[in-house]
Scaffold this active site. Sequence first.
Site, PDB file in Angstrom:
ATOM      1  N   ASP A   1       7.476  -0.550  -1.134  1.00  0.00           N
ATOM      2  CA  ASP A   1       5.694  -0.837  -1.189  1.00  0.00           C
ATOM      3  C   ASP A   1       5.598  -2.168  -1.079  1.00  0.00           C
ATOM      4  O   ASP A   1       6.098  -3.363  -1.930  1.00  0.00           O
ATOM      5  CB  ASP A   1       6.278  -0.018  -2.806  1.00  0.00           C
ATOM      6  CG  ASP A   1       4.528   0.698  -3.787  1.00  0.00           C
ATOM      7  OD1 ASP A   1       4.477  -0.378  -3.979  1.00  0.00           O
ATOM      8  OD2 ASP A   1       4.384   1.188  -3.698  1.00  0.00           O
TER       9      ASP A   1
ATOM     10  N   ARG B   1       6.132  12.067  -0.668  1.00  0.00           N
ATOM     11  CA  ARG B   1       5.965  13.108  -1.260  1.00  0.00           C
ATOM     12  C   ARG B   1       5.340  14.877  -1.562  1.00  0.00           C
ATOM     13  O   ARG B   1       5.995  15.698  -1.902  1.00  0.00           O
ATOM     14  CB  ARG B   1       4.204  12.963  -2.852  1.00  0.00           C
ATOM     15  CG  ARG B   1       5.302  11.620  -4.595  1.00  0.00           C
ATOM     16  CD  ARG B   1       4.141  11.479  -4.887  1.00  0.00           C
ATOM     17  NE  ARG B   1       2.944  10.665  -4.661  1.00  0.00           N
ATOM     18  CZ  ARG B   1       1.575  10.748  -4.811  1.00  0.00           C
ATOM     19  NH1 ARG B   1       1.250  11.289  -5.778  1.00  0.00           N
ATOM     20  NH2 ARG B   1       0.529   9.950  -4.398  1.00  0.00           N
TER      21      ARG B   1
ATOM     22  N   TYR C   1      -4.673  -6.264  -6.599  1.00  0.00           N
ATOM     23  CA  TYR C   1      -4.157  -5.256  -7.907  1.00  0.00           C
ATOM     24  C   TYR C   1      -3.150  -6.262  -9.069  1.00  0.00           C
ATOM     25  O   TYR C   1      -3.370  -5.648 -10.278  1.00  0.00           O
ATOM     26  CB  TYR C   1      -2.492  -4.915  -7.075  1.00  0.00           C
ATOM     27  CG  TYR C   1      -2.417  -3.497  -5.619  1.00  0.00           C
ATOM     28  CD1 TYR C   1      -2.804  -2.428  -7.011  1.00  0.00           C
ATOM     29  CD2 TYR C   1      -2.335  -3.522  -4.865  1.00  0.00           C
ATOM     30  CE1 TYR C   1      -2.967  -1.100  -6.558  1.00  0.00           C
ATOM     31  CE2 TYR C   1      -2.537  -1.908  -4.397  1.00  0.00           C
ATOM     32  CZ  TYR C   1      -3.078  -1.403  -5.269  1.00  0.00           C
ATOM     33  OH  TYR C   1      -3.179   0.436  -4.829  1.00  0.00           O
TER      34      TYR C   1
ATOM     35  N   ARG D   1       3.371   6.639   5.253  1.00  0.00           N
ATOM     36  CA  ARG D   1       3.742   7.841   3.943  1.00  0.00           C
ATOM     37  C   ARG D   1       4.524   8.095   5.128  1.00  0.00           C
ATOM     38  O   ARG D   1       4.592   9.525   4.257  1.00  0.00           O
ATOM     39  CB  ARG D   1       2.604   7.351   3.091  1.00  0.00           C
ATOM     40  CG  ARG D   1       1.727   6.686   2.383  1.00  0.00           C
ATOM     41  CD  ARG D   1       1.134   7.050   1.140  1.00  0.00           C
ATOM     42  NE  ARG D   1      -0.032   6.612   0.750  1.00  0.00           N
ATOM     43  CZ  ARG D   1      -1.279   6.851   1.007  1.00  0.00           C
ATOM     44  NH1 ARG D   1      -1.566   7.672   0.527  1.00  0.00           N
ATOM     45  NH2 ARG D   1      -1.757   6.015  -0.266  1.00  0.00           N
TER      46      ARG D   1
ATOM     47  N   ARG E   1      13.331  12.048  -6.551  1.00  0.00           N
ATOM     48  CA  ARG E   1      12.872  11.726  -7.266  1.00  0.00           C
ATOM     49  C   ARG E   1      12.994  12.136  -8.588  1.00  0.00           C
ATOM     50  O   ARG E   1      12.298  11.638  -9.390  1.00  0.00           O
ATOM     51  CB  ARG E   1      10.930  11.503  -6.983  1.00  0.00           C
ATOM     52  CG  ARG E   1      10.410  10.668  -5.663  1.00  0.00           C
ATOM     53  CD  ARG E   1      11.091   9.416  -6.043  1.00  0.00           C
ATOM     54  NE  ARG E   1       9.409   8.989  -7.296  1.00  0.00           N
ATOM     55  CZ  ARG E   1       9.446   8.840  -8.305  1.00  0.00           C
ATOM     56  NH1 ARG E   1      10.248   8.879  -9.046  1.00  0.00           N
ATOM     57  NH2 ARG E   1       8.340   8.830  -8.917  1.00  0.00           N
TER      58      ARG E   1
END
Length: 367
Positions: free
Chosen positions: A87, A40, A163, A36, A49
Amino acid sequence: MAGEYTASDFPPLKNDLLLRAARGEETERAPVWVMRQAGRYLPEFREVRKEHAFFEVCRTPELATKITLQPIQRFTGLIDAAIIFSDILVIPQAMGMVVEMNPGPHFPEPLVTPEDVSKLNPSVDVDKELGYVYQALTRTRHELKGEVPLIGFCGAPWTLMAYMIEGGGSKTFQLAKTWLFKYPEASKALLARIADVCVDFLVGQVKAGAQLLQVFDSWASELSPHDFATFSLPYLTHIATSVRTRLAALNIPAVPMTLFAKGANQSLDSMAATAGYDVLGLDWCIDPAEARRITGGRTALQGNMDPGLLYGGRDAIEEAVKRMCEGFKVGGKPKAWIANLGHGITPGVDPEDLRWFFQCVHKYSKA
């Protein structure tokens, strides 16, 4: 569509530390990157974003490339790999499921019973459905100008299945485990179907320019050793074997493959023995020397500092990195080891503390 590119189609690679370590070689210092790393915690990522939804970024090659390059540009000379911005849940999307990100993953219509599998696309044209990832990979390879290798990736079948059934993240995995234990054969059929899509996707990524592949089994920790051996490992092995077979049939050189099965340290021996990956990623819950002992040199290793240490201040980071580096060295030298965190970096980390992590790895991983 995924084009077929050769090394000569891209700028020559200037830094091959990652690839050498993944092949099990001794290196002058450990290569380092973090999961990652384009995310963020970076203010420049948050700026992008503000204007674009998460999956819009994934599906727009120009934006995916821009974000992939952000940490490479910010930490110039300190990171030894880029990982394409995408992703793991693009595979369920390609299979016909709706996936939203708000802010975490959400499936409005998860699979409830095995009969719901009929709602999935009967066959998946991965080049058509996920061609945007291939375009981003090719664009990024060119824009990296050979500075570092580019990593492609996918999710593991068990993690993706969980998921698809849970409809998002879960604390108990009650729904996914109900499938495993109540409908084992239907579960295996779905896992095999997902695995085949993973194979197509990874082969396409190599054709598009990926130089190393990583498979993320993020929910491996939810399976006992027996259940991991039954419902995860065979499909992970199928992916590694099939990707290599397919690339060989296309006369495309194989690329190193990494398996990161978070929380599956109890199955490390079986992964090293049978899964067929060049590198095994480690979470922070196993000692490096113990991981070396269990794997016995059969694979390279990647990891494994606790991401939480990045909140502990520079002294704590430096001490942890020093300890990690000493734990992974072989005969006082870095060999077959890629420095990384034991999971992905979290959003609240100060980028300058990550810079310090990279600098400490450079300092303490040298022979």
